[in-house]
Design an enzyme around this catalytic site. Structure first.
Site, PDB file in Angstrom:
ATOM      1  N   ASP A 178       0.827  -1.211   0.000  1.00  0.00           N
ATOM      2  CA  ASP A 178       0.000   0.000   0.000  1.00  0.00           C
ATOM      3  C   ASP A 178       0.859   1.257   0.000  1.00  0.00           C
ATOM      4  O   ASP A 178       0.488   2.270   0.569  1.00  0.00           O
ATOM      5  CB  ASP A 178      -0.886   0.034   1.248  1.00  0.00           C
ATOM      6  N   SER A 220       2.280   6.821   0.643  1.00  0.00           N
ATOM      7  CA  SER A 220       1.548   5.896   1.496  1.00  0.00           C
ATOM      8  C   SER A 220       0.106   5.976   1.035  1.00  0.00           C
ATOM      9  O   SER A 220      -0.534   7.011   1.175  1.00  0.00           O
ATOM     10  CB  SER A 220       1.659   6.317   2.951  1.00  0.00           C
ATOM     11  N   ARG A 221      -0.368   4.879   0.434  1.00  0.00           N
ATOM     12  CA  ARG A 221      -1.689   4.957  -0.198  1.00  0.00           C
ATOM     13  C   ARG A 221      -2.822   4.978   0.813  1.00  0.00           C
ATOM     14  O   ARG A 221      -3.964   5.168   0.467  1.00  0.00           O
ATOM     15  CB  ARG A 221      -1.875   3.809  -1.179  1.00  0.00           C
ATOM     16  N   VAL A 222      -2.508   4.760   2.089  1.00  0.00           N
ATOM     17  CA  VAL A 222      -3.564   4.822   3.093  1.00  0.00           C
ATOM     18  C   VAL A 222      -3.764   6.271   3.513  1.00  0.00           C
ATOM     19  O   VAL A 222      -4.875   6.726   3.750  1.00  0.00           O
ATOM     20  CB  VAL A 222      -3.201   3.922   4.283  1.00  0.00           C
TER      21      VAL A 222
END
Ligand code: ATP
Ligand code: MG
Length: 508
Positions: A339, A364-366
């Site tokens: 992610d 950070s894809r979150v």
């Protein structure tokens, strides 16, 4: 020369008469050939994939290839004690390891054997090392921060509990240090840590363990080690073994942080085994299922719903690149599985900007769902500012006159870069991050020369540490929420530090 048929048949008859191998019993087999950590075995018609088999004279192996005429077994240890024609027996057991809290504060090999001088561990529970990842319905979105204590990460590339964030970079760029810092920062935070070391030198492993011990992080960590001198089979199962330990805590609703250091060496071990077993090679000679291998490992990291236990496994896989090539096979694979990635680069590392994160290529894809509110509010447009700075910096190298606005962005950026420098093992609490971020957001740092930012940062931290018991500040630290009043007060205090600094430098 005349060939006597009777002589040959006699020899054959004798050989057959002496051959006592029991072909009828599907539990048994005999070694046809052995070498390079692999035994080819005839018989074993009963064998299952990933089943443990025992050799007559030494050790265990793992069934890895099931073919029409033979079975490919990978050997864990004592290969030189295995001979041709040795008897092999199936155990009916799929490879499993002991798990439990007994393993905290211990160093073990992937099969659970202790590598430290302390006594052997006997635990009550055994688990199969290959497990199906939690289902979609059992999971929930990542929404809680996993604090690493590193300002650059927690502010710009926040990691959430249950996330998989790749740490990627060339040799000696601070990958291991970043992961260790994240582990050390879990002290007193009720997060269990697992560190899986794959294919590293024993001196590096010892240094790493020493760092954990010195920083009080060893007692809540299990270190799983497959040294560079271990068999490929050991290296291959190491991350799965580590993940199985992590799942033990997940099932009790606990939070776990697991580090795989590193998966490039794991991929190389798997490639070696696959090539020796004559599986078809694909890109860069890796077998076709290498993507599936790593995705089924990393899918086991998850944040569970509260009715499914509510625990989480956060995974920090590490990958080593060659000449910062992110487009090589293993890096691209793992980037697409995780992610987000933290990309560490040589250029910054050598200039002394540590952690040497390339903010342009890291993500950070979150995102901010995994940040506390106060950080979310104060971080503002820092990432965009950094991106703009990087672009203008390259542009400014062409020379020529720059307008005042561009100059301002560059001046501000130079200071941000300085203030984000952080030494190893210097853990910052989240509230302190908010204060530093505020000094950036309000452009207070622009009053100080870039060279003196490091001193300013130290003074700032010392000052706020000293006054942390003051009522208003304590309230903010406990609530983790920043109101406008508090913000004004913090800015006032930062300005105090700045004027002290100015006074200090004048008197020199
Ligand atoms: P390898 O490729 O050998 O595994 P690595 O990328 O894991 O290397 P590290 O071993 O973490 O790199 O770090 C390399 C060196 O840089 C170590 O000596 C470490 O102490 C130092 N180092 C790493 N991060 C920092 C930091 N933030 N501040 C100061 N020194 C650092
Ligand atoms: Mg390392």
């Amino acid at each position: 020369m005349k060939i006597k048929i009777s002589e040959i048949t006699n020899i054959l008859r004798k050989k057959i008469a002496n051959y006592h191998f029991d072909y009828q019993n599907p539990k048994f087999g005999s070694v046809i050939s052995v070498g390079d950590g692999i035994a080819l075995v005839q018989g074993l018609n009963d064998a299952k994939y990933m089943e443990i088999v025992t050799f007559e004279n030494a050790g265990n192996g793992l069934v890895f290839n099931l073919e029409e005429n033979h079975v490919g077994v990978i050997i864990f240890e004592k290969q030189n004690q295995i001979q041709e024609k040795d008897r092999v027996e199936t155990t009916g057991k799929i490879i499993s390891i002991d798990v439990g809290t007994e393993f905290l504060g211990r160093v073990i090999d992937p099969l659970g054997k202790t590598l430290d001088s302390k006594p052997l561990i006997k635990s009550k529970e055994k688990r199969v090392i290959e497990n199906v990842a939690p289902s979609v319905m059992a999971r929930t979105a990542v929404n809680e921060p996993l604090e690493t204590g590193i300002l650059a990460v927690d502010a710009l590339l926040p990691i959430g509990k249950g996330q998989r964030e790749l740490i990627i970079g060339d040799r000696q760029t601070g990958k291991t240090s970043l992961a260790l810092d994240a582990i050390i920062n879990q002290k007193n935070k009720d997060v269990v840590c697992i560190y899986v070391s794959i294919g590293q030198k024993s001196s590096s492993v010892l240094r790493m363990i020493d760092k954990l011990k010195k920083n009080g992080a060893f007692s809540y960590t299990t270190v799983v080690v497959a040294l560079s001198s271990a068999t490929e089979a050991m290296k291959f199962i190491a991350p799965f073994s580590g993940m199985t330990h992590a799942e033990y805590y997940l099932d009790q609703g606990k939070d776990v942080l697991i580090v795989f250091d590193d998966l490039s060496k794991h991929a190389i071990a798997y490639r070696g085994l696959s090539l020796l077993l004559r599986r078809t090679p694909g890109r860069q000679a890796y077998p076709g299922d290498i993507f599936y291998l790593h995705s089924r490992l990393l899918e086991r990291a998850a944040k569970l719903k509260s009715d499914a236990g509510g625990g989480s496994i956060t995974a920090l896989p590490i990958v080593e690149t060659q000449l910062e090539d992110l487009t090589a096979y293993i890096p691209t694979n793992i980037i697409s599985i995780t992610d987000g990635q933290i990309f560490l680069i040589n250029e910054l590392f050598n200039l002394g900007f540590k952690p040497a994160i390339d903010y342009g290529l890291s993500v950070s894809r979150v995102g901010s769902t995994a940040q506390i509110e106060a950080i979310k509010k104060t971080v503002g447009s820092l990432k965009l500012d950094m991106a703009e700075y990087k672009e203008l910096k390259i542009f400014s190298q062409f020379g020529g006159n720059l307008d005042t606005n561009t100059n301002k962005v560059l001046e501000h950026g130079n200071r941000i870069i300085e203030i984000l420098k952080q030494k190893e093992f210097e853990q910052l609490p989240q509230w302190m991050m908010v204060i530093i971020l505020l000094s950036i957001k309000e452009k207070l740092i622009d009053q100080i020369e870039p060279k003196k930012i490091v001193i300013f940062r130290k003074h700032l931290i010392d000052h706020f540490m000293k006054i942390q018991k003051t009522k208003w500040l304590k309230n903010f630290i406990d609530s983790k929420k920043i109101s406008d009043d508090v913000k004004v007060k913090i800015v006032e205090e930062i300005e105090k530090v700045i004027s002290q600094m100015k006074f200090l430098f004048k008197s020199f």
